[in-house]
Each structure stands twice: as structure tokens, then as C-alpha cells.
Write an enzyme that holds these catalytic residues in place. Structure first.
Site, PDB file in Angstrom:
ATOM      1  N   HIS A  34       1.214 -14.210   4.254  1.00 35.35           N
ATOM      2  CA  HIS A  34       0.320 -14.593   5.117  1.00 35.35           C
ATOM      3  C   HIS A  34      -1.556 -15.016   4.715  1.00 35.35           C
ATOM      4  O   HIS A  34      -1.483 -14.813   3.903  1.00 35.35           O
ATOM      5  CB  HIS A  34       0.024 -13.527   6.450  1.00 35.35           C
ATOM      6  CG  HIS A  34       0.061 -12.059   5.507  1.00 35.35           C
ATOM      7  ND1 HIS A  34      -1.454 -11.783   4.833  1.00 35.35           N
ATOM      8  CD2 HIS A  34       0.057 -11.294   5.485  1.00 35.35           C
ATOM      9  CE1 HIS A  34      -1.274 -10.896   4.106  1.00 35.35           C
ATOM     10  NE2 HIS A  34       0.371 -10.495   4.421  1.00 35.35           N
ATOM     11  N   HIS A  37      -2.643 -13.127   1.630  1.00 38.90           N
ATOM     12  CA  HIS A  37      -1.861 -13.828   0.136  1.00 38.90           C
ATOM     13  C   HIS A  37      -2.304 -15.050   0.032  1.00 38.90           C
ATOM     14  O   HIS A  37      -3.319 -14.761  -1.165  1.00 38.90           O
ATOM     15  CB  HIS A  37      -0.366 -13.855   0.487  1.00 38.90           C
ATOM     16  CG  HIS A  37       0.061 -12.836   0.790  1.00 38.90           C
ATOM     17  ND1 HIS A  37       1.228 -12.780   1.567  1.00 38.90           N
ATOM     18  CD2 HIS A  37       0.961 -11.978   0.298  1.00 38.90           C
ATOM     19  CE1 HIS A  37       1.957 -11.024   2.561  1.00 38.90           C
ATOM     20  NE2 HIS A  37       1.724 -10.853   1.082  1.00 38.90           N
TER      21      HIS A  37
END
Ligand code: PAF
Length: 281
Positions: A34, A37
Site C-alpha cells: 500500500h 510501503h
């Protein structure tokens, strides 16, 4: 972008990168990537000229009653995202590649895991430090980036790296939030619409605590009481902990006098949510 499944191949690549004089930045993940990250990958891109991502849902860090089998997975999407972010290599080992038959070596810290998440997840940090040690030996990075949302994990990794003399710079990436304040997490995929207000109570409680500290309140108990009230307004929430503690030792503090960590963990209809902030008078 190289997609590598084998430990030996990854190690040979790492040796080659070092021979070429490259600086390898490494972002270890459990996938289902997501925006949080992505922000870590972008830090990695700045820090190194070779960017490695690992995707491995590590069985050793899940307890018997936790969500290992249902943990969200989306390898194809993750690889597309990695490619878009300019990742040079993705390491995707199998369970057997890291925990081969007869495996018996674990890395464990004595103190930090006996706080916060470690109290309700007794195997979690032992699993994390063990797999991160393996990944460091396989990827051989110069720099590794971990999110500050898992603040205790970052503290544990920093301590392990110092204690075991890993020659790796550890970098923390700030928490990335959705527009409404919810901290990004792969587990947010479990949240149904009706759970959203309750999920938002964590970031609201933290924001309220920051404001209390700004207004001059320094008594940790008073702040925890107010945060408890905010979370308890949602019957679907079971509080695991609300902690105000030293950001390095994670020991409780009674008076907020300097940089202090406030961390919250709850179960929302069985979904574990964590969030944290720094309180600074
Ligand atoms: O934060 C995570 O995603 C995991 O705990 C990590 C660091 C990749 C180890 O499995």
C-alpha cells in the site's frame, strides 16, 4: 526487474552488486503493498542505487490463533507496483526456502519484546528478528527501511542490529495515513465500511493526546484515560494497550517531559489495529 525465489541466487546477486560498487537499499515486507510501503520504497530509492524488495508472509511471527492463513496476499499487483516504483529486484522465497526441514535457529531479544505488542503476541518479535536476520544475510543490504507504524518493531530491529553488529543502516519511514487519518496497513483490507468510525478512533485519540500535551498537560495517566474514553465509545473495540513510554526502552513514563511515544493497539471485531505518535511538550 529481477524476481528471485532462490536464496543462493539472491546471495549471488548481492555479491555481484557489491562487486560493482552499488549501494543496496532493502525494504522487507509481507506484501499486499500500500502507500505506506511505496513511501518506504521511495526512501530506499533515495538511499541506494540498487533497490531490493522482499515479499514473504513469515509464519514464524504469527501465533496459533492469528491471521496467517487469511493474511491478505496479492503478488501480481505487488510486482506491478514494485516495477512502477523502480525496484531492481524482488525476493519472494517459499516457506521451505527460509525454514527448511530441521530448521532450529531463532534470534530473540531479552527486553524490548516484553512491552506493548509483545505482551499479547508472544512469538511475534522472535519471528520478526529471526526472519529479518535471515533476509539481511540473503539480501546483504547497506541500508534497510522499516515503517514507523510498527514502532516497536523498528526499535527491536535497531537494537538487534546494534547488538549483533550488522553493518546495515536502519532507516525509519514516517506513518502514511489515509485522507481521514487512518494509518495505512495491509490489515485495513479486512475493514468493512461500518467499522470505519471505530477504526478512526485510534488516530483521533492520538491527535487528542497531542493536543492535550500541547495545552500543557503532562500527566500520562490523564492522557491515557481520555484516550480510553475515545476508544471505548465504540463497543466493537477491545483495547489491547494504550501506552505512553520511552521511545527507546519502551518503559512506561508517568510524566511527559521530553520526546515520548504514545502507542495504541486494539482489536476491532478481531482485526488488530495499531497506531502511534510522538508526544512532545
Ligand atoms: O513489517 C513487516 O511487514 C514484517 O514484520 C517484516 C519486517 C517484513 C518481517 O516479516
Amino acid at each position: 526487474m529481477n524476481i528471485i525465489h532462490s536464496v543462493q541466487e539472491m546471495q549471488a546477486r548481492a555479491d555481484e552488486m557489491r562487486r560493482l560498487g552499488k549501494t543496496t537499499a532493502f525494504v522487507p515486507t509481507m506484501g499486499y503493498l500500500h502507500a505506506g510501503h511505496v513511501s518506504l520504497l521511495r526512501i530506499g530509492k533515495q538511499k541506494g542505487d540498487d533497490l531490493v524488495l522482499s515479499i514473504f508472509v513469515n509464519p514464524a511471527q504469527f501465533g496459533p490463533n492469528e491471521d496467517l492463513s487469511s493474511y491478505p496476499r496479492s503478488l501480481e499487483r505487488d510486482l506491478e507496483l514494485a516495477e512502477k516504483e523502480g525496484v531492481d529486484a524482488v525476493f519472494v522465497p517459499t516457506d521451505k526456502a527460509l525454514y527448511q526441514d530441521g530448521y532450529q535457529t531463532y534470534v530473540e531479544l531479552e527486553k524490548l519484546p516484553h512491552h506493548l505488542c509483545g505482551l499479547s503476541r508472544p512469538v511475534f518479535f522472535k519471528g520478526v528478528t529471526t526472519v529479518v536476520t535471515q533476509l539481511f544475510h540473503i539480501v546483504k543490504p547497506h541500508v534497510a527501511i522499516f515503517g514507523e507504524k510498527d514502532f516497536q518493531q523498528l526499535a527491536v530491529i535497531r537494537q538487534m542490529v546494534a547488538d549483533l553488529k550488522f553493518d546495515i543502516e536502519i532507516v525509519g519511514g514516517p506513518i502514511i495515513r489515509e485522507a481521514d487519518g487512518l494509518a495505512m496497513s495491509s490489515r485495513n483490507a479486512y475493514l468493512k465500511d461500518h467499522m470505519r468510525p471505530a477504526a478512526l478512533s485510534l488516530s483521533k485519540a492520538l491527535e487528542n493526546s497531542r493536543q492535550m500535551v500541547q495545552s500543557g498537560i503532562s500527566d500520562a495517566r490523564e492522557i491515557v484515560e481520555k484516550a480510553t474514553e475515545i476508544l471505548a465509545a465504540f463497543p466493537a473495540i477491545t483495547i489491547d494497550y494504550i501506552s505512553i513510554c520511552d521511545p527507546v526502552t519502551l518503559d512506561d513514563v508517568a510524566l511527559i517531559e521530553g520526546r515520548t511515544l504514545m502507542a495504541i493497539a486494539v482489536a476491532l471485531e478481531k482485526i488488530r489495529l495499531i497506531d502511534n505518535t510522538i508526544l512532545q511538550p
